[in-house]
Design a protein around this motif. Structure first.
Motif, PDB file in Angstrom:
ATOM      1  N   ARG A 130       0.817  -1.211   0.000  1.00  0.00           N
ATOM      2  CA  ARG A 130       0.000   0.000   0.000  1.00  0.00           C
ATOM      3  C   ARG A 130       0.851   1.261   0.000  1.00  0.00           C
ATOM      4  NH1 ARG A 130      -4.293  -1.021   3.701  1.00  0.00           N
ATOM      5  NH2 ARG A 130      -5.494  -1.788   1.946  1.00  0.00           N
ATOM      6  N   GLY A 131       2.129   1.132   0.400  1.00  0.00           N
ATOM      7  CA  GLY A 131       2.994   2.302   0.433  1.00  0.00           C
ATOM      8  C   GLY A 131       2.780   3.116   1.692  1.00  0.00           C
ATOM      9  N   THR A 132       3.281   4.343   1.694  1.00  0.00           N
ATOM     10  CA  THR A 132       3.118   5.206   2.869  1.00  0.00           C
ATOM     11  C   THR A 132       2.583   6.546   2.393  1.00  0.00           C
ATOM     12  OG1 THR A 132       5.294   6.181   2.644  1.00  0.00           O
ATOM     13  CG2 THR A 132       5.144   4.160   3.954  1.00  0.00           C
ATOM     14  N   VAL A 133       2.433   7.442   3.350  1.00  0.00           N
ATOM     15  CA  VAL A 133       1.918   8.767   2.997  1.00  0.00           C
ATOM     16  C   VAL A 133       2.832   9.449   1.978  1.00  0.00           C
ATOM     17  CG1 VAL A 133       1.039  10.915   3.974  1.00  0.00           C
ATOM     18  CG2 VAL A 133       1.234   8.891   5.408  1.00  0.00           C
ATOM     19  N   ALA A 178      -2.992  10.105  -3.505  1.00  0.00           N
ATOM     20  CA  ALA A 178      -2.567  10.799  -2.282  1.00  0.00           C
ATOM     21  C   ALA A 178      -3.427  10.363  -1.106  1.00  0.00           C
ATOM     22  CB  ALA A 178      -2.680  12.308  -2.479  1.00  0.00           C
ATOM     23  N   ASN A 179      -4.686  10.186  -1.337  1.00  0.00           N
ATOM     24  CA  ASN A 179      -5.567   9.643  -0.310  1.00  0.00           C
ATOM     25  C   ASN A 179      -5.352   8.127  -0.272  1.00  0.00           C
ATOM     26  OD1 ASN A 179      -7.620   8.635   1.238  1.00  0.00           O
ATOM     27  ND2 ASN A 179      -9.291   9.648   0.129  1.00  0.00           N
ATOM     28  N   MET A 180      -4.700   7.676   0.778  1.00  0.00           N
ATOM     29  CA  MET A 180      -4.326   6.262   0.833  1.00  0.00           C
ATOM     30  C   MET A 180      -5.510   5.317   0.765  1.00  0.00           C
ATOM     31  SD  MET A 180      -0.898   6.100   3.122  1.00  0.00           S
ATOM     32  CE  MET A 180      -0.905   4.336   3.044  1.00  0.00           C
ATOM     33  N   LYS A 181      -6.659   5.815   1.193  1.00  0.00           N
ATOM     34  CA  LYS A 181      -7.859   4.971   1.146  1.00  0.00           C
ATOM     35  C   LYS A 181      -8.219   4.586  -0.288  1.00  0.00           C
ATOM     36  CE  LYS A 181      -9.312   5.560   5.528  1.00  0.00           C
ATOM     37  NZ  LYS A 181      -9.918   4.787   6.529  1.00  0.00           N
ATOM     38  N   MET A 182      -7.729   5.393  -1.251  1.00  0.00           N
ATOM     39  CA  MET A 182      -8.083   5.144  -2.650  1.00  0.00           C
ATOM     40  C   MET A 182      -7.119   4.166  -3.336  1.00  0.00           C
ATOM     41  SD  MET A 182     -10.843   6.697  -3.506  1.00  0.00           S
ATOM     42  CE  MET A 182     -10.931   7.296  -5.205  1.00  0.00           C
ATOM     43  N   ARG A 183      -6.156   3.661  -2.584  1.00  0.00           N
ATOM     44  CA  ARG A 183      -5.209   2.715  -3.187  1.00  0.00           C
ATOM     45  C   ARG A 183      -5.844   1.319  -3.247  1.00  0.00           C
ATOM     46  NH1 ARG A 183       0.487   5.118  -0.638  1.00  0.00           N
ATOM     47  NH2 ARG A 183       0.107   7.226  -1.426  1.00  0.00           N
ATOM     48  N   ASP A 184      -6.613   1.127  -4.248  1.00  0.00           N
ATOM     49  CA  ASP A 184      -7.314  -0.137  -4.508  1.00  0.00           C
ATOM     50  C   ASP A 184      -7.977  -0.717  -3.243  1.00  0.00           C
ATOM     51  OD1 ASP A 184      -6.286   0.378  -6.951  1.00  0.00           O
ATOM     52  OD2 ASP A 184      -5.325  -1.579  -7.245  1.00  0.00           O
ATOM     53  N   PRO A 185      -8.968  -0.007  -2.741  1.00  0.00           N
ATOM     54  CA  PRO A 185      -9.606  -0.443  -1.488  1.00  0.00           C
ATOM     55  C   PRO A 185     -10.259  -1.820  -1.599  1.00  0.00           C
ATOM     56  CG  PRO A 185     -10.888   1.284  -2.562  1.00  0.00           C
ATOM     57  CD  PRO A 185      -9.589   1.210  -3.295  1.00  0.00           C
ATOM     58  N   LEU A 186     -10.354  -2.479  -0.457  1.00  0.00           N
ATOM     59  CA  LEU A 186     -10.936  -3.820  -0.416  1.00  0.00           C
ATOM     60  C   LEU A 186     -12.458  -3.716  -0.490  1.00  0.00           C
ATOM     61  CD1 LEU A 186      -8.757  -5.178   2.534  1.00  0.00           C
ATOM     62  CD2 LEU A 186      -8.151  -4.927   0.109  1.00  0.00           C
ATOM     63  N   ASN A 233     -12.861   8.459   3.530  1.00  0.00           N
ATOM     64  CA  ASN A 233     -13.611   7.405   2.835  1.00  0.00           C
ATOM     65  C   ASN A 233     -14.596   8.002   1.830  1.00  0.00           C
ATOM     66  OD1 ASN A 233     -12.782   6.593   5.588  1.00  0.00           O
ATOM     67  ND2 ASN A 233     -13.488   4.582   4.920  1.00  0.00           N
ATOM     68  N   ARG A 234     -14.799   9.310   1.947  1.00  0.00           N
ATOM     69  CA  ARG A 234     -15.779   9.934   1.066  1.00  0.00           C
ATOM     70  C   ARG A 234     -15.415   9.753  -0.412  1.00  0.00           C
ATOM     71  NH1 ARG A 234     -15.269  15.608   0.730  1.00  0.00           N
ATOM     72  NH2 ARG A 234     -15.330  15.668   2.999  1.00  0.00           N
ATOM     73  N   ASP A 235     -14.098   9.760  -0.704  1.00  0.00           N
ATOM     74  CA  ASP A 235     -13.662   9.572  -2.093  1.00  0.00           C
ATOM     75  C   ASP A 235     -14.078   8.196  -2.618  1.00  0.00           C
ATOM     76  OD1 ASP A 235     -12.586  12.056  -2.196  1.00  0.00           O
ATOM     77  OD2 ASP A 235     -10.509  11.421  -1.813  1.00  0.00           O
ATOM     78  N   ILE A 236     -13.998   7.186  -1.765  1.00  0.00           N
ATOM     79  CA  ILE A 236     -14.416   5.843  -2.216  1.00  0.00           C
ATOM     80  C   ILE A 236     -15.927   5.828  -2.425  1.00  0.00           C
ATOM     81  CG2 ILE A 236     -14.316   3.365  -1.771  1.00  0.00           C
ATOM     82  CD1 ILE A 236     -12.189   3.838   0.297  1.00  0.00           C
TER      83      ILE A 236
END
Ligand code: ATP
Ligand code: MG
Length: 749
Positions: A130-133, A178-186, A233-236
């Motif tokens: 997932r990487g980091t910030v 940049a929003n880590m939640k958007m990195r291919d969420p489960l 989470n709003r972006d997802i």
């Protein structure tokens, strides 16, 4: 509707005006994995409140996507809470699990669009990738699977062909976002678990981020209101709906600040810990901040609604003082409930010159309460009074019964002490007294002056009752858990004595026990043979001040007799002050009442505000801290003066010192009479707002708590409060909480 429109209502009104929405539909979406607490009450008030204000509808939806901890008993508790607070969810309760088939179909659609794929990395690898910030993540090689392969694997996941964790469905978005939640969420995970409603039908369960937006869409929700931790989470939320092309009548997410209250823990997980460890009697223990707990303790729905309304809706997390909630219940019951007499710690008094058997007429309500109702109070030769309403060698300012000082028995006669009977150990076991026949309440011609009226019961008529005196469950303002529990949070008094009408007439379920507080007939344990009362709240805030000696508590009760309007009604001039304080100066009525009714306090107050025009902060200090000192002393005996209090408040106002430190400075002023600015300088109490001084402390706290840092990074953003608390602690309360909050958030996020 609330007078001041909050930002959510502003949005709703704009959306109605612009025609974006024709109807307002909200939802309250708890996970049925615990009993709802006061934070949920806030969310309930917001969601149901907004729907009702704009003629819309609010769904009650059980967000049951995580079967491990969910249960029907929690569903029932949630329904109870919503109903008890007075809201209506319409014809049925909704369940996310009812939408499992539809949500599954949407997942298939995403796969077909090549917008979702089955990943087969391990949990650890997923985290690593997932990487980091500061660093982009890396996409899994499985993301290259073909649509056909993905469809096949996903179907087999559903059919239960794989073990937990073997595969997972992910959205294909952007591993460099940049929003880590958007990195291919489960989106979906395998869970071979029995679901309390769907039974064993599913081997896969949708994740919150996938299920929530779709459930909102399916229900036609217009405004999906959640707490701040879902901001990212709003972006997802938007991605899922947009990608699936669900455009018409789609919901939008808005976030508000979670409610936090001091002296308690709030998350269901922590509450469950207390319940499971047997630290409390169950989810409805009256000391818990659960709705079931408040209900059992005797809180009214109105008081909770008023509280939620009063604290407003904010966009930044903050801590609300539990005293505010306690104020709301006091305020609600003050004019509603009958006032009766109960003696918690009885001391026998024999009135030697009385031989009659009278029944006195006594109103249940004071004159200024527009309610009627009265009872008969049996009076007799042997009565009981409260043990601490008699002192043999009283300190100055003690207003109740002493060998030299008569006292009025509320609704009855004035008595004086003739003789003190002691046992072999010197403990007082009885008072021999004398009454004045012409001093009867209402027709007193005796001319005898007394300084207070006390509660009492007739010995042969009183009923024995159990009284459960509850105090705050935690002694720490920001408790972490079981280790901070207040050992004195429950005191059971088995042999309290109450006047008979309370039991035989039962004029209400809730009572004011004169001079003791508000009490509630326990809805579960109360029987005619053994009546049980829960203490809801005292008559006045007794926390926030230092732990007092029993003698001082006794004294503060004398004070109550005066200020609660039981003995004296407000004079015209007091009333004028009161009106001015609550009106022009905007003080709350409790503080205004305390000040207006006490000449010493009001003139002290007036002098202080003429030196520093900060009426509210000064009022709070004068009505609490200064009032405490003036109980025993005259103004000219104090070592500090009004101008110095004004200076102290000035330092709070310009953020030189925090509120907490101000209390410390005040204590010092009481002792030494030193100038507050001098105290602050010489003791180095100046508030620390400089980030370069605070940052090293934050680093230290982070280094000391690797576990919590990991939990935070894994998504438990609520831990931010923990870190802030630790930093404040480390600076002895000197760090500026606002600055700490900002810095901690910046560093950790
Ligand atoms: P907890 O961590 O206490 O278990 P939660 O957020 O997991 O709370 P849910 O059952 O998922 O609890 O929450 C139902 C709704 O109530 C959500 O919309 C949530 O944002 C809201 N809510 C929960 N706690 C609070 C709180 N302290 N203040 C305001 N709203 C809250
Ligand atoms: Mg939760």
């Amino acid at each position: 509707m609330s007078e001041n429109k909050d930002f959510l209502r502003t949005i709703v009104e704009e959306d109605l005006k612009s025609g974006k929405n024709k109807e307002i539909v909200t939802r309250f979406p708890p996970e049925p994995n615990g009993f709802p607490h006061i934070g949920h009450a806030k969310s309930i008030c917001i969601n149901f409140g907004i729907a009702s204000d704009y003629n819309g509808h609010c769904n009650l939806r059980m967000d049951d996507t995580n079967p491990t901890k969910e249960d029907t008993k929690y569903v029932e508790a949630l329904k109870d809470a919503v109903k008890w607070l007075g809201f209506d969810w319409g014809d049925k309760v909704h369940f996310t699990s009812d939408y499992f088939p539809k949500i599954y179909d949407y997942a298939i659609e995403l796969i077909k669009m090549d917008k979702a794929y089955v990943d087969s990395l391990s949990e650890d690898e997923i985290r690593e990738y997932r990487g980091t910030v500061t660093e982009a993540g890396k996409r899994s090689k499985y993301a290259e699977r073909s649509v056909e392969e993905n469809l096949d694997l996903f179907e087999r996941m559903k059919n239960g062909e794989f073990k937990d964790g073997e595969h997972i469905l992910r959205a294909k978005i952007d591993m460099g976002a940049a929003n880590m939640k958007m990195r291919d969420p489960l989106l979906y995970r395998i869970r071979h678990i029995h679901h309390f409603r769907a039974k064993d039908e599913w081997s896969i369960y949708p994740m919150y981020d996938f299920a929530h937006c779709l459930s909102d869409y399916i229900e036609g929700v217009s405004h999906s209101i959640c707490t701040l931790e879902f901001e990212n989470n709003r972006d997802i939320y938007n991605w899922v709906l947009d990608t699936l092309g669900l455009k018409s009548k789609r919901p939008y997410q808005y976030e508000f600040a979670r409610l936090g209250i001091n002296y308690t823990v709030m998350s269901k997980r922590k509450l469950l810990e207390l319940v499971e460890a047997g630290q409390v009697s169950g989810w409805d223990d009256p000391r818990l901040p659960t709705i079931a707990g408040y209900k059992r303790r005797g809180y009214t729905p109105e008081s909770i609604l008023n509280f939620c309304d009063g604290i407003g809706i904010a966009k930044a997390n903050s801590m609300v003082d539990v005293a505010q909630l306690e104020f709301c219940i006091r305020d609600d019951l003050n004019t509603k409930v009958p006032r009766v007499m109960c003696v918690l710690n009885p001391l026998k008094v024999t009135i030697e010159n009385y031989d009659g058997n009278e029944e006195l007429d006594a109103s249940y309500y004071p004159d200024d309460v527009p309610k009627d109702g009265s009872r008969k109070l049996p009076f007799s030769r042997e009565i009981y009074i409260e043990r601490d309403d008699f002192i043999e060698n009283p300190p100055k300012g003690y207003f109740r019964l002493t060998p030299e000082q008569p006292v009025r028995l509320k609704h009855a006669y004035i008595i004086s002490c003739k003789e003190v009977i002691k046992d072999d150990n010197g403990n007082i076991v009885e008072i021999k007294a004398e009454y004045y026949p012409d001093s009867k309440s209402g027709s007193d011609t005796s001319g005898i002056k007394v300084k207070s009226a006390i509660q009492w019961v007739s010995a042969k008529d009183a009923k024995r009752v159990e009284v459960r005196v509850y105090d705050r469950l935690f002694k720490d303002e920001a408790p972490e858990g079981i280790e901070d529990i207040n050992p004195d949070s429950l005191q059971i008094i088995k042999n309290a004595l109450i006047e008979p009408a309370v039991i035989t007439d039962r004029p209400d379920e809730r009572f004011q026990f004169e001079r003791q507080g508000y009490f509630y007939a326990d809805p579960i344990d109360y029987t005619d043979e053994k009546p049980v009362f829960n203490k809801i709240v005292g008559l006045k805030d007794s926390w926030g001040k230092k732990k007092k000696t029993p003698l001082k508590i006794a004294k503060s009760q004398t004070k109550k007799v005066q200020i609660d309007g039981e003995v004296v009604a407000m004079s015209e001039s007091e009333q004028r002050l009161f009106d001015n304080y609550t009106g022009k100066l905007n003080l709350n009525s409790e503080v205004a009442n305390t000040l207006a009714r006490d000449e010493k306090l009001s003139s002290f107050y007036e002098e202080a505000i003429s030196a520093n025009n900060s009426p509210i902060t000064i009022a709070n200090i004068v009505a609490n801290e200064v009032a405490r000192e003036l109980k025993e002393k005259q103004v000219d005996e104090l070592k500090f003066n009004a101008v110095q209090i004004a200076q102290l408040v000035k330092m709070i106002d310009d953020t030189t010192i925090s509120n907490k430190i101000a209390k410390q400075v005040f204590e010092e002023m009481v002792k030494s009479g030193e100038n507050p600015t001098k105290i602050v300088e010489s003791k180095g109490l100046i508030q620390i707002s400089d980030p370069s001084k605070i940052l090293p402390i934050i680093d230290e706290v982070i280094a000391k708590n690797p576990d919590n840092v990991a939990k935070f990074k894994a998504g438990n953003t609520k831990l931010i409060g923990f870190f802030v608390g630790q930093v404040l602690k480390a600076t002895g309360g000197k760090a500026n909480p606002k600055v700490v909050n900002e810095l901690v958030a910046k560093i950790l996020l």
